[in-house]
Design an enzyme around this catalytic site. Structure first.
Site, PDB file in Angstrom:
ATOM      1  N   SER A 144       3.247  16.625  49.547  1.00  0.00           N
ATOM      2  CA  SER A 144       4.665  16.374  49.751  1.00  0.00           C
ATOM      3  C   SER A 144       4.859  14.964  50.281  1.00  0.00           C
ATOM      4  CB  SER A 144       5.248  17.380  50.753  1.00  0.00           C
ATOM      5  OG  SER A 144       6.583  17.035  51.098  1.00  0.00           O
ATOM      6  N   TYR A 158       5.113  21.489  58.806  1.00  0.00           N
ATOM      7  CA  TYR A 158       4.927  21.519  57.357  1.00  0.00           C
ATOM      8  C   TYR A 158       4.375  20.175  56.873  1.00  0.00           C
ATOM      9  CZ  TYR A 158       6.270  21.401  52.399  1.00  0.00           C
ATOM     10  OH  TYR A 158       6.264  21.265  51.039  1.00  0.00           O
TER      11      TYR A 158
END
Length: 249
Positions: A144, A158
């Site tokens: 990501s 995350y």
């Protein structure tokens, strides 16, 4: 001639589902892994079959190593060795400042996002590696853009899990390059998927998309194109690499 087998984890929705559809169009036998949503997985498989492709659904929670091992063994017994793996399964929790989060939350996120990916890569190696009788293969891990920017005040835990994926991708790729196994990662940015609703802000991409250089959020299909390029022989000289699909961020 037997069709090449691609396993896509977390494939019942979002980027995983878009990748499954594209892989089927490119001639792969697609294994759709899902954790909970059997209906969505079956609907995707039916859609692929109606288009003339091959698809099968396998339930497994990638955060559980024994379930990962059983899934790979089932694939080998039923269809043959996996030649491509896309680690798309991932979770996050509700938007929060890191200082307000608890260790249980961090552990759950890392168990799926990091250890789940590592377990799948370890099992895929046994299918692909020349030293185990394999024909080589390609692995793409979903990281990501958050790994680069840290996602402060929203998803630091995350983001940290995706930072771990970046480091793992690099190290694992260099370990297995001489085994005919290529390992790369794609780092999506603001993409229209269900994950934002799960984090508590369904309209997050609409809010932040205009702030990007390309002035919009991305679609899962745009990420799938990058993933399948890395799976394909078109990227045969690429390993330990990263493609950012983030609208310029």
């Amino acid at each position: 001639m037997q069709q090449a087998i691609i396993l896509i984890t977390g494939a019942s929705r979002g980027i995983g589902a878009a990748t499954a559809k594209l892989a089927a169009k490119q001639g792969y036998r697609v294994i759709i892994n899902y954790r909970n949503d059997a209906n969505a997985a079956e609907a995707l498989a039916n859609d692929i079959k109606q288009g003339g492709g091959l698809a099968h659904c396998l339930q497994a929670d990638v955060s559980q190593p024994e379930q990962v091992a059983a899934m790979f063994e089932q694939i080998r017994q039923n269809w043959g060795a996996v030649s491509a793996l896309v680690n798309s399964a991932g979770i996050l929790d509700t938007q929060a400042r890191f200082v307000d989060t608890a260790p249980e939350r961090w552990q759950q996120i890392f168990q799926t996002n990091v250890f789940g990916t590592m377990s799948c890569c370890q099992q895929a190696f046994a299918h692909m590696a020349k030293s185990t009788g394999g024909q080589g293969g390609a692995i793409v891990n979903l990281s990501s853009i958050a790994a680069v920017y840290g996602s402060p005040n929203e998803y630091v835990d995350y983001a940290a899990s995706k930072g771990a994926i970046d480091t793992f991708t690099k190290g694992f790729a260099l370990e297995v390059a001489n085994e005919g196994v290529r390992v790369n990662a794609v780092r999506p940015g603001l993409i229209y998927t269900q994950m934002h609703a799960e984090g508590g802000e369904a309209g997050r991409v609409d809010r932040l998309g205009p702030t990007l250089p390309l002035k919009r959020g991305g679609q899962p299909e745009e990420v799938a194109e990058a993933i399948m390029w890395l799976v394909s022989e078109k990227s045969s000289y690429t390993t330990a690499g990263f493609i950012d699909v983030g609208g310029g961020r």
